[in-house]
Design a protein around this motif. Structure first.
Motif, PDB file in Angstrom:
ATOM      1  N   GLN A  69      42.713  38.446  33.193  1.00  0.00           N
ATOM      2  CA  GLN A  69      42.875  37.034  32.844  1.00  0.00           C
ATOM      3  C   GLN A  69      44.311  36.704  32.429  1.00  0.00           C
ATOM      4  O   GLN A  69      44.816  35.602  32.721  1.00  0.00           O
ATOM      5  CB  GLN A  69      41.904  36.656  31.725  1.00  0.00           C
TER       6      GLN A  69
ATOM      7  N   TYR B 282      46.717  34.034  34.308  1.00  0.00           N
ATOM      8  CA  TYR B 282      47.355  32.947  33.557  1.00  0.00           C
ATOM      9  C   TYR B 282      48.838  32.858  33.883  1.00  0.00           C
ATOM     10  O   TYR B 282      49.379  31.755  34.101  1.00  0.00           O
ATOM     11  CB  TYR B 282      47.150  33.166  32.055  1.00  0.00           C
TER      12      TYR B 282
ATOM     13  N   GLY C  49      35.850  39.767  35.099  1.00  0.00           N
ATOM     14  CA  GLY C  49      37.092  39.049  35.384  1.00  0.00           C
ATOM     15  C   GLY C  49      36.907  37.969  36.436  1.00  0.00           C
ATOM     16  O   GLY C  49      37.315  36.821  36.253  1.00  0.00           O
TER      17      GLY C  49
ATOM     18  N   THR D 196      34.414  35.186  35.265  1.00  0.00           N
ATOM     19  CA  THR D 196      35.053  34.214  34.378  1.00  0.00           C
ATOM     20  C   THR D 196      35.728  33.109  35.184  1.00  0.00           C
ATOM     21  O   THR D 196      35.645  31.925  34.822  1.00  0.00           O
ATOM     22  CB  THR D 196      36.081  34.912  33.474  1.00  0.00           C
ATOM     23  N   ASP D 197      36.386  33.482  36.278  1.00  0.00           N
ATOM     24  CA  ASP D 197      37.008  32.471  37.136  1.00  0.00           C
ATOM     25  C   ASP D 197      35.958  31.530  37.723  1.00  0.00           C
ATOM     26  O   ASP D 197      36.147  30.313  37.755  1.00  0.00           O
ATOM     27  CB  ASP D 197      37.774  33.145  38.276  1.00  0.00           C
TER      28      ASP D 197
END
Length: 218
Positions: A36, A40, A117, A120-121
């Motif tokens: 993440q 970012y 991961g 989450t997106d």
């Protein structure tokens, strides 16, 4: 003197369950955080679609939004991948309680971190909850014609370790499965008694030994 008994080959080995669970949790959290954080940085610094050469044509950075699976397949079924990722997460957590092997702890930790991961997106990124696009940015065209991310690397690595541990016969609890071929080679050989007729130098019990006369060469 007491006889020594041989230890079985499948005695439990590796770290205890608590230590294995700690390894799974730490690896999963580290993989998720690294995935993440890099995403970012990519979203906040790279224009979408632009390529940045890091190591010439060996390693490039290219920010793309992937609505589907690998190679952007099934772009219209993002919600299916979100559900599958959630199911895989629950299964991993359930199986993690049975782990005693450090190797399997690494496998489950990397796999859990990678799945979380990308999940989450899909849950929290645009365009909407459950339909979010996965951020991909790593490009190595000489190795694979696809753009991927840290989560994908963790998942692929865990699959490689999974195959290796399976081939070696390592179980979740740290025991090892011995194949029948190796088990047969470890068995002690049993000698057969050829009988008294086969041994001419050592007469049977009760028989008089034959004395050869001494011959002189003089």
């Amino acid at each position: 003197m007491p006889e020594e008994t041989a230890q079985p080959k499948n005695t439990p080995a590796g770290p205890p369950r608590i230590r294995a669970l700690v390894v799974v949790a730490v690896l999963a959290a580290t993989a998720l955080a690294l995935d993440q954080f890099t995403k970012y940085l990519v979203v906040s610094t790279l224009p979408e679609g632009e390529q940045v050469k890091v190591l010439g044509d060996l390693l490039l950075l290219q920010f793309v939004k992937n609505p589907g699976a690998a190679f952007s397949l099934a772009a219209g079924s993002t919600w299916i991948f979100s559900i599958l990722a959630a199911v895989v997460t629950v299964v991993i957590i359930a199986f993690a309680r049975r782990i005693r092997s450090m190797g399997w702890a690494v496998v489950f930790g990397l796999l859990l971190g990678g799945v979380l991961g990308n999940l989450t997106d899909r849950l929290f990124r645009e365009p909407s909850f459950g339909l979010g696009h996965v951020i991909d940015f790593i490009s190595t065209p000489w190795m694979i014609p696809a753009i991927y991310n840290i989560a994908d690397i963790c998942i692929v690595t865990s699959m490689g370790l999974f195959i290796l541990l399976t081939i070696r016969g390592v179980n979740l609890d740290g025991t090892r499965t011995v194949s029948s071929k190796h088990a047969n080679t470890d068995a002690p050989a049993v000698a057969t008694d050829p009988g008294p007729a086969a041994d001419t130098d050592h007469p049977a019990d009760g028989a008089e030994p034959r004395v050869e006369p001494h011959r002189s060469d003089a």
